[in-house]
Enzyme design. Structure first.
Site, short mmCIF file in Angstrom:
data_model
loop_
_atom_site.label_atom_id
_atom_site.label_comp_id
_atom_site.label_asym_id
_atom_site.label_seq_id
_atom_site.Cartn_x
_atom_site.Cartn_y
_atom_site.Cartn_z
N TYR A 23 -0.04 -23.54 35.78
CA TYR A 23 -1.23 -23.37 36.62
C TYR A 23 -1.00 -23.97 38.00
O TYR A 23 -1.31 -23.35 39.02
CB TYR A 23 -2.44 -24.01 35.94
CG TYR A 23 -3.75 -23.67 36.62
CD1 TYR A 23 -4.32 -22.42 36.46
CD2 TYR A 23 -4.41 -24.60 37.41
CE1 TYR A 23 -5.52 -22.09 37.07
CE2 TYR A 23 -5.60 -24.28 38.04
CZ TYR A 23 -6.16 -23.03 37.86
OH TYR A 23 -7.34 -22.71 38.49
N THR B 85 -17.38 -23.86 34.89
CA THR B 85 -17.09 -22.55 34.30
C THR B 85 -16.20 -22.74 33.09
O THR B 85 -15.60 -23.80 32.90
CB THR B 85 -16.36 -21.62 35.29
OG1 THR B 85 -15.07 -22.18 35.59
CG2 THR B 85 -17.14 -21.45 36.58
#
Length: 273
Positions: A164, A199
């Site tokens: 990531y 989120t």
């Protein structure tokens, strides 16, 4: 703290904005705010059910929107997305590269190469492919805007997140490089770098048993609490920064990386307890 959607405005009146990863989280908030700001919106997401539901919801409110299913790591699907946008709306003024996946949380030596490659394919190759497909139309039109969604993890290291971090660091470098190549053609390219946002990017938390889901959420909130503003962002707070970069209000900005992180990258994140 006001994180509600603001009243409608004309910030993006008559603009056509293409938002990837539009079915949830930051992408959903961006699409909704863009529609309220007067834009015609192409929603793109790999999840047809949620994407079509959002398109229907916005359409019922009188906004001009369409949906196209797309895996941004696949060149053919990306080209079909851009073609569908042009067919539906006649032009593209703004591309928001929002789609992203977190990948597995493991030390680098335990991470499968295939998993590393998949994260880069979606998070880095995806924005490249979308930009590659949209830029020729920007050149014909005489200009356009790209807003990439990077991450503070592209600016700093983070535990067990090699894929990531690498992918988002690449997005930041790509943003600056595209700004150099296409600025002379009136194509502006900027990025936002969010910190902790409320989120569930991968949808993993939603699939956990309730006790595990609550524990994961509490751990995330505890980490966010250690940054200067002491909380996570709402998706709308990131979306507002995206719309600023998409709008004429940021007309002299290109190659900029805008952190929207509650002060996360401004300080050493130590624990005083």
């Amino acid at each position: 703290m006001n994180t509600a959607f603001p009243p409608s405005s004309d910030l993006l009146k008559d603009q056509v904005i293409l938002v990837t990863g539009a079915a949830s989280g930051i992408g959903r908030a961006t699409a909704m705010l863009a529609a309220q700001a007067g834009a015609r919106v192409m929603l793109a997401d790999w999840s047809s059910d949620t994407g079509e539901a959002l398109a229907a919801e916005l359409g019922e409110k009188g906004f001009e929107v369409a949906f196209q299913s797309c895996d941004v790591s696949q060149p053919g699907q990306v080209q079909a997305l851009v073609d569908a946008t042009l067919q539906q709306f006649g032009r593209i003024d703004v591309l928001v590269n929002n789609t992203g996946i977190p990948g597995a949380s493991r030390p680098a030596h335990e991470l499968d190469p295939e998993e590393f490659g998949r994260v880069l394919a979606v998070n880095l190759q995806g924005p490249f492919l979308c930009a590659r497909a949209a830029i020729p139309h920007f050149l014909i039109q005489g200009g356009g805007v790209i807003v990439n969604v990077a991450s503070t993890y592209g600016l700093i290291g983070a535990p067990r997140a090699s894929a990531y971090c690498a992918s988002k660091g690449g997005v930041i470098a790509l943003t600056r490089q595209l700004a150099v190549d296409y600025g002379p053609h009136s194509v502006r390219v900027n990025a936002v770098a969010p910190g902790y946002v409320d989120t569930d990017m991968s949808g993993n938390r939603a699939r956990l048993p309730e006790a595990q889901r609550l524990a994961a959420q509490q751990a995330r909130e505890a980490n966010a609490a250690r940054q200067p503003l002491g909380r996570q962002a709402a998706p709308t707070e990131i979306a507002r920064a995206i719309l600023f970069l998409a709008s004429p209000d940021s007309s002299f900005m290109t190659g900029s990386i805008v952190t929207v992180d509650g002060g996360c990258t401004a300080t050493f994140n130590y624990n005083l307890a």
